[in-house]
Design a protein around this motif. Structure first.
Motif, mmCIF file in Angstrom:
data_model
loop_
_atom_site.group_PDB
_atom_site.id
_atom_site.type_symbol
_atom_site.label_atom_id
_atom_site.label_comp_id
_atom_site.label_asym_id
_atom_site.label_seq_id
_atom_site.Cartn_x
_atom_site.Cartn_y
_atom_site.Cartn_z
ATOM 1 N N ASN A 144 -44.965 127.035 5.720
ATOM 2 C CA ASN A 144 -45.760 127.923 6.575
ATOM 3 C C ASN A 144 -46.967 127.167 7.125
ATOM 4 O O ASN A 144 -48.100 127.413 6.714
ATOM 5 C CB ASN A 144 -46.206 129.164 5.793
ATOM 6 N N GLU A 146 -48.549 127.487 9.676
ATOM 7 C CA GLU A 146 -49.562 128.329 10.319
ATOM 8 C C GLU A 146 -50.671 128.735 9.351
ATOM 9 O O GLU A 146 -51.754 129.154 9.782
ATOM 10 C CB GLU A 146 -48.895 129.575 10.912
ATOM 11 N N ASN A 147 -50.440 128.615 8.056
ATOM 12 C CA ASN A 147 -51.449 128.987 7.061
ATOM 13 C C ASN A 147 -52.324 127.819 6.640
ATOM 14 O O ASN A 147 -53.255 128.000 5.854
ATOM 15 C CB ASN A 147 -50.773 129.558 5.805
ATOM 16 N N TYR A 484 -43.801 133.414 18.234
ATOM 17 C CA TYR A 484 -44.796 133.618 17.181
ATOM 18 C C TYR A 484 -45.552 132.319 16.911
ATOM 19 O O TYR A 484 -45.089 131.222 17.231
ATOM 20 C CB TYR A 484 -44.149 134.120 15.884
ATOM 21 N N ASN A 485 -46.759 132.494 16.337
ATOM 22 C CA ASN A 485 -47.621 131.373 15.966
ATOM 23 C C ASN A 485 -47.844 130.413 17.129
ATOM 24 O O ASN A 485 -47.704 129.203 17.012
ATOM 25 C CB ASN A 485 -47.022 130.599 14.775
ATOM 26 N N THR A 486 -48.174 130.957 18.261
ATOM 27 C CA THR A 486 -48.338 130.118 19.437
ATOM 28 C C THR A 486 -49.281 130.778 20.421
ATOM 29 O O THR A 486 -49.524 131.990 20.375
ATOM 30 C CB THR A 486 -46.968 129.884 20.115
ATOM 31 N N ARG A 597 -40.408 136.765 14.461
ATOM 32 C CA ARG A 597 -40.879 136.185 13.199
ATOM 33 C C ARG A 597 -39.882 135.108 12.775
ATOM 34 O O ARG A 597 -38.742 135.058 13.254
ATOM 35 C CB ARG A 597 -41.060 137.218 12.095
ATOM 36 N N SER A 598 -40.301 134.235 11.886
ATOM 37 C CA SER A 598 -39.479 133.099 11.495
ATOM 38 C C SER A 598 -38.258 133.545 10.694
ATOM 39 O O SER A 598 -38.252 134.605 10.069
ATOM 40 C CB SER A 598 -40.309 132.109 10.674
ATOM 41 N N ASP A 601 -39.394 133.393 5.652
ATOM 42 C CA ASP A 601 -40.819 133.523 5.352
ATOM 43 C C ASP A 601 -40.964 133.793 3.856
ATOM 44 O O ASP A 601 -40.869 134.922 3.399
ATOM 45 C CB ASP A 601 -41.446 134.666 6.162
#
Length: 731
Positions: A144, A146-147, A484-486, A597-598, A601
């Motif tokens: 992850n 992104e964390n 996501y995450n972008t 979403r991925s 997760d």
């Protein structure tokens, strides 16, 4: 410490890639049924730690039947006395949860280094480490990202406060180099619900020695860093910068924790750090990580080498020197030991580190000379070759500012060729986990196909040990970039449907329109690219399998390759690859497009971690709308959602024979698009049991017509080279 260096190359006397052999030391097998085939054009290094008694020490190489053995170099030297403790705590999870003492002395074990990771930093070369060790970046193993963030230290001067012969938990200069403790991954948010998780492929059902390195490089005093350590999602302990009460000021003072962990049957070991919710201080970090496999002594190791045995052995005998930290020997060798031959021929050996067969500076091509196995590569399109100097010019000599992405193969650069054409340049990196087989496969596949929904190969370069692929430039990046995450623009539901349809057309062409049929084998949202008009094109064919099939066979038996979360479970179990494996992966992409979403997760509850399973569960419960991307919820026509969800459900069936073909999937997606537009016309062959499009509701999902029940398009499976690995992201 023993390090064995292997670099398999083909010469006039031997093709070292075909060697198969065992390597043993007294009481232990170092390598069994080993082959040193080279897929990355880099030396393969095997590292072991073991207790050596006084006297002489033998390393024995034993060829397997009708084969031979070789080694390029051997390192053998003493380690500091307490680098590996004699007693280590076992961390148990599940029903054996808790900490107990490892029942055997570590000196009675053989340790094989599997991972040595510099968390939050770049690769560290052996010249920087006091024990000549390489440390590799952790980016490929973070589940992850992104964390997490690579952080800047408050104080970069590391303070070792113990001697070189001291036991833990405080580190000394031999435990890890300064640069490992000067870099870290730190939790990116102040949310107490976030963890950073690393995932590593390990042997199943095996004891592993873990060492976790910590150094508080942000705070100037103790008591400001509190967080939790987890292994396999189970709490291990609270970490703080004076958790044992015996760390000596001032900070930053490095320390570490050791555990023996028995791997489960998943083949993946997960390690996480996260905030301690009982503390007001929200922080979590990790500086370094080492994983070593433990092996017990074996009675099957021959005590003495018998000359009458039909196998020819060769023992490298090294005198063991006891005392302080002493370099006992660095043996540079180029021996090849053959079975059933009296003459021992030495392979060509040049320097301490092997020189590549294609000399640096040469423009000679490995592709035209032959493959790793020494046979010429068929069907290579030499007209696509681009000179290295032209590629350097197009990318400003691989300027880091031109990097637009990174993948399992290497970095991708934006470039402009001399004719003004914008291109994406994918350059292989050492240690990427992918190499020559993927490079060759990509060229062979893309040089013989052309389709509006497949990324076009502009050219390739194979000079000076470079492996470079040049593609058409895709202005809008990957589908994943927009989900996501972008910071990329969000896609509307209509755009998402059209993108899915485009990708399905590309895959259908691969399966049925290309010569011999092609199975992609790595379908995922990051391998579907978008041009300036958001036209979808399937990319990355390094794992593809191509070729004609026997009419009596519907699958290919091959090693499992792909990406976790997208991998066909039937293929994973049986190692039998079919085009329905692509269909399953595409079904995961459909759910990903809907939910943003991925695919995996691990931070979510167990029933939600796998997106495909979660999507099917929600659909069956009638709560699919609860997990739809909020940005498109109000845009979706219920009838369109019905057809779309039916489509991904069929794709994700457990058994491949129950899944539709890509032609069926394409038909269903186009039908869903028409439902979204409100302009569906009844087809003459449509199932009479289905209601009119205007009356379709979510709970009537199974009444929708399906072309898969009406079409008899014969499935075709496939063929061609193997190899890759993930990283961190591959299986």
């Amino acid at each position: 410490m023993i390090r064995l260096h292997f670099f398999a190359f083909a010469s006039s006397t031997s093709n070292l890639s075909s060697a198969k052999f065992n390597v043993s030391v007294p009481n232990f097998w170092l390598l069994r049924n080993f082959d040193a085939r080279n897929y990355t054009n880099m030396p393969l290094v095997k590292e072991f730690l073991l207790h050596v008694p006084n006297g002489t020490f033998k390393i024995t190489f034993t060829p397997l039947l009708q084969s031979f053995a070789f080694v390029n170099a051997i390192e053998f030297f003493m380690l500091p006395l307490y680098l590996v403790p004699d007693k280590v705590a076992i961390f148990g999870y599940g029903t054996n949860r808790g900490l107990t003492s490892y029942p055997r002395s570590m000196q009675a074990q053989l340790l094989e280094t599997i991972y040595r990771i510099n968390v939050g930093g770049e690769n560290v070369t052996r010249g920087i480490d006091n024990l000549w060790r390489n440390w590799f970046s952790d980016d490929a193993y973070v589940l992850n990202p992104e964390n997490a963030k690579n952080s800047t230290p408050y104080n970069s001067l590391i303070k070792y406060h113990v001697g070189d012969d001291s036991e833990g938990p405080n580190s000394n200069k031999f435990t890890a180099p300064n640069v490992v403790y000067q870099t870290a991954k730190q939790i990116i948010s102040n949310s107490s619900n976030l963890n950073i998780t690393w995932s590593f492929a390990v042997d199943k059902d095996t004891d592993h020695f873990l060492r976790l390195h910590f150094c508080d490089i942000w705070n100037s005093e103790f008591g400001l860093a509190y967080f939790n350590l987890y292994i396999y999602d189970n709490f291990v302990m609270q970490i703080n910068n004076n958790s044992d009460g015996n760390l000596i000021e001032p900070l930053p003072s490095p320390y570490y924790y050791d555990y023996v962990v028995h791997s489960d049957d998943s083949g993946v070991m997960k390690i996480s750090v996260g905030p301690d919710k009982t503390e007001n201080r929200i922080s979590a970090f990790l500086n370094g990580l080492e994983i070593m496999k433990l092996s017990n002594s074996s009675d099957s190791v021959p005590l003495e080498v018998e000359s009458k045995h039909k196998y020819k052995h060769l023992a490298v005998v090294i005198g063991a020197v006891l005392g302080g930290l002493v370099l006992v020997g660095v043996v540079v060798v180029g021996f090849v030991w053959r079975l059933k031959t009296r003459k021992q021929k030495a392979a060509e050996n040049s320097d301490w580190l092997p020189i590549h067969v294609t000399a640096v500076g040469s423009s000679h091509s490995r592709l035209t000379e032959g493959t790793i196995q020494g046979s010429p590569l068929p069907n290579i399109n030499l007209g696509l070759k681009i000179s290295l100097i032209d590629i350097q010019s197009a990318t400003s000599n691989f300027d880091a500012n031109e990097i637009i992405g990174k993948g399992g193969f290497g970095s991708v650069y934006k470039g402009v060729l001399k004719n003004g054409l914008k291109v994406a340049v994918k350059r292989s990196e050492s240690g990427s986990g992918q190499g020559l087989p993927e490079f060759q496969t990509e060229i062979m596949v893309l040089s013989k196909i052309r389709h509006r929904h497949l990324v076009s190969l502009i050219g390739y370069c194979d000079e000076r040990n470079e492996m470079i692929l040049v593609y058409e430039y895709m202005e809008k990046g990957t589908v994943r970039d927009h989900l996501y995450n972008t910071n990329s623009p969000t896609l509307s539901w209509m755009q998402r449907l059209e993108i899915c349809i485009g990708a399905a057309r590309g895959l259908h062409y691969l399966h049925k329109g290309a010569s011999g049929g092609i199975i992609h084998r790595d379908v995922k949202s990051s391998n579907i690219l978008l041009d300036e008009n958001y036209v979808a094109k399937v990319a990355d064919f390094g794992l593809s399998k191509t070729g004609p099939l026997d009419e009596n066979q519907s699958y290919i038996s091959t090693g499992v390759k792909g990406t976790f979360g997208y991998l066909d479970p039937e293929y994973f179990r049986s190692e039998q690859l079919t085009e329905k494996s692509d269909v399953y992966s595409f079904g995961v992409v459909l759910v990903e497009v809907l939910c943003a979403r991925s695919a995996i997760d691990p931070l979510l509850p167990r029933d939600q971690a796998n997106l495909a399973e979660w999507g099917i569960l929600c659909k069956n419960k009638g709560i699919l709308e609860d997990i739809i991307d909020p940005s498109i919820k109000g845009q979706i026509n219920p009838n369109s959602l019905c057809k779309f969800s039916e489509t991904f459900e069929k794709c994700l069936q457990e058994d491949g024979c129950d899944r539709p073909t890509m032609r069926d999937v394409l038909w269903d997606l186009e039908y869903a698009l028409q439902l979204q537009r409100g302009a569906v016309q009844r087809e003459p062959h449509e199932d009479s049991s289905s209601s009119t499009s205007a009356s379709l509701q979510l709970h009537n999902l199974r009444l929708l017509p399906s072309l898969s029940s009406l079409s008899e398009v014969e499935d075709m499976s496939i063929v061609k080279g193997d190899e890759s690995d993930s990283a961190a992201g591959s299986v």
